[in-house]
Design a protein around this motif. Structure first.
Motif, PDB file in Angstrom:
ATOM      1  N   SER A  37       0.799  -1.327   0.061  1.00  0.00           N
ATOM      2  CA  SER A  37       0.034  -0.121  -0.010  1.00  0.00           C
ATOM      3  C   SER A  37       0.825   1.393   0.041  1.00  0.00           C
ATOM      4  O   SER A  37       2.195   1.104   0.052  1.00  0.00           O
ATOM      5  N   ASN A  39       1.086   3.189   2.347  1.00  0.00           N
ATOM      6  CA  ASN A  39       1.794   3.408   3.943  1.00  0.00           C
ATOM      7  C   ASN A  39       2.991   2.284   3.887  1.00  0.00           C
ATOM      8  O   ASN A  39       3.849   2.628   4.549  1.00  0.00           O
ATOM      9  N   GLU A  44       0.423  -3.734   6.177  1.00  0.00           N
ATOM     10  CA  GLU A  44      -0.472  -2.649   6.738  1.00  0.00           C
ATOM     11  C   GLU A  44      -1.934  -3.431   7.345  1.00  0.00           C
ATOM     12  O   GLU A  44      -2.569  -4.150   6.660  1.00  0.00           O
ATOM     13  N   VAL A  46      -5.927  -2.468   8.359  1.00  0.00           N
ATOM     14  CA  VAL A  46      -6.730  -1.404   8.245  1.00  0.00           C
ATOM     15  C   VAL A  46      -7.873  -1.693   9.130  1.00  0.00           C
ATOM     16  O   VAL A  46      -8.490  -2.662   8.891  1.00  0.00           O
ATOM     17  N   THR A  54      -6.908   4.584  11.805  1.00  0.00           N
ATOM     18  CA  THR A  54      -7.473   3.014  11.533  1.00  0.00           C
ATOM     19  C   THR A  54      -6.341   2.463  10.963  1.00  0.00           C
ATOM     20  O   THR A  54      -6.386   1.024  10.854  1.00  0.00           O
ATOM     21  N   ASN A  55      -5.107   3.067  10.361  1.00  0.00           N
ATOM     22  CA  ASN A  55      -4.203   2.381   9.751  1.00  0.00           C
ATOM     23  C   ASN A  55      -2.816   2.254  10.594  1.00  0.00           C
ATOM     24  O   ASN A  55      -2.319   3.296  11.221  1.00  0.00           O
ATOM     25  N   TYR A  56      -2.356   1.111  10.587  1.00  0.00           N
ATOM     26  CA  TYR A  56      -0.992   0.592  11.333  1.00  0.00           C
ATOM     27  C   TYR A  56      -0.208   0.009  10.444  1.00  0.00           C
ATOM     28  O   TYR A  56      -0.613  -1.111   9.820  1.00  0.00           O
ATOM     29  N   LYS A  67      -1.804   8.380   9.974  1.00  0.00           N
ATOM     30  CA  LYS A  67      -3.081   8.959   9.686  1.00  0.00           C
ATOM     31  C   LYS A  67      -2.842  10.142   8.512  1.00  0.00           C
ATOM     32  O   LYS A  67      -1.685  10.843   8.722  1.00  0.00           O
TER      33      LYS A  67
END
Length: 171
Positions: free
Chosen positions: A41, A43, A108, A110, A121-123, A150
């Motif tokens: 992704s 991220n 990731e 989500v 919400t995203n790690y 974020k």
């Protein structure tokens, strides 16, 4: 020590629970199952790039990936991004070189439900075996890094690793 063991146990649990990749289509059909996992992704790419910058000691590029008030928990020591960058610059000043693995484990998570305090919400979770060298000395350290992201920026980071090899390398 108990906190470190608990953090390692939690990280291991995350590694085991996040092996299976779920598509967004499945998550949409099952909105209460906790979210999706992505192996690639924007991220995950950002975290790979951040580690590349770190291996080149490019602190200015790293800082741009974080919000200004980002918090970094480095083996349970909380610090600012500036404090963390000073630590990286110190390694460079001591003649340490960093080599990253060719294919690190990065994914990731989500979540369907945002964190109540932060709205995150995203790690991104990453697992790197990093090689360090100083003159003829070498050390390998396994880093587990978790990032709360974020709006395309790192808000908070949690790092766990064994400091003994680094301490021995810097003697």
């Amino acid at each position: 020590m108990k906190k470190t063991i608990a953090l390692i146990a939690l990280t291991s649990l995350l590694l085991v629970s996040c092996k299976k990749e779920v598509t967004a289509e499945v998550a949409a059909k099952n909105p209460n199952e906790g979210g999706i996992n992505l192996s690639n992704s924007e991220n995950t790419d950002m975290i790979r790039k951040m580690n590349e910058y770190a291996s080149k000691f490019d602190t200015e590029s790293i800082k741009k990936l974080y919000v200004p008030n980002a918090v970094i928990h480095d083996n349970m020591n909380t610090m600012t991004i500036d404090q963390n960058m000073k630590n990286l610059a110190s390694l460079q000043a001591q003649g340490v070189t960093i080599t990253l693995p060719k294919d690190p484990l990065v994914w990731e998570v989500v979540n369907n439900k945002p964190d109540e305090k932060t709205g995150i919400t995203n790690y991104v979770i990453s697992y790197y075996e990093i090689s360090l060298a100083k003159a003829e000395k070498k050390a390998t350290i396994i880093f587990n890094m978790n990032f709360a992201i974020k709006d395309g920026k790192i808000q908070e980071e949690w790092d766990t690793y064994d400091t003994a090899p680094l301490t021995e390398l810097l003697k």
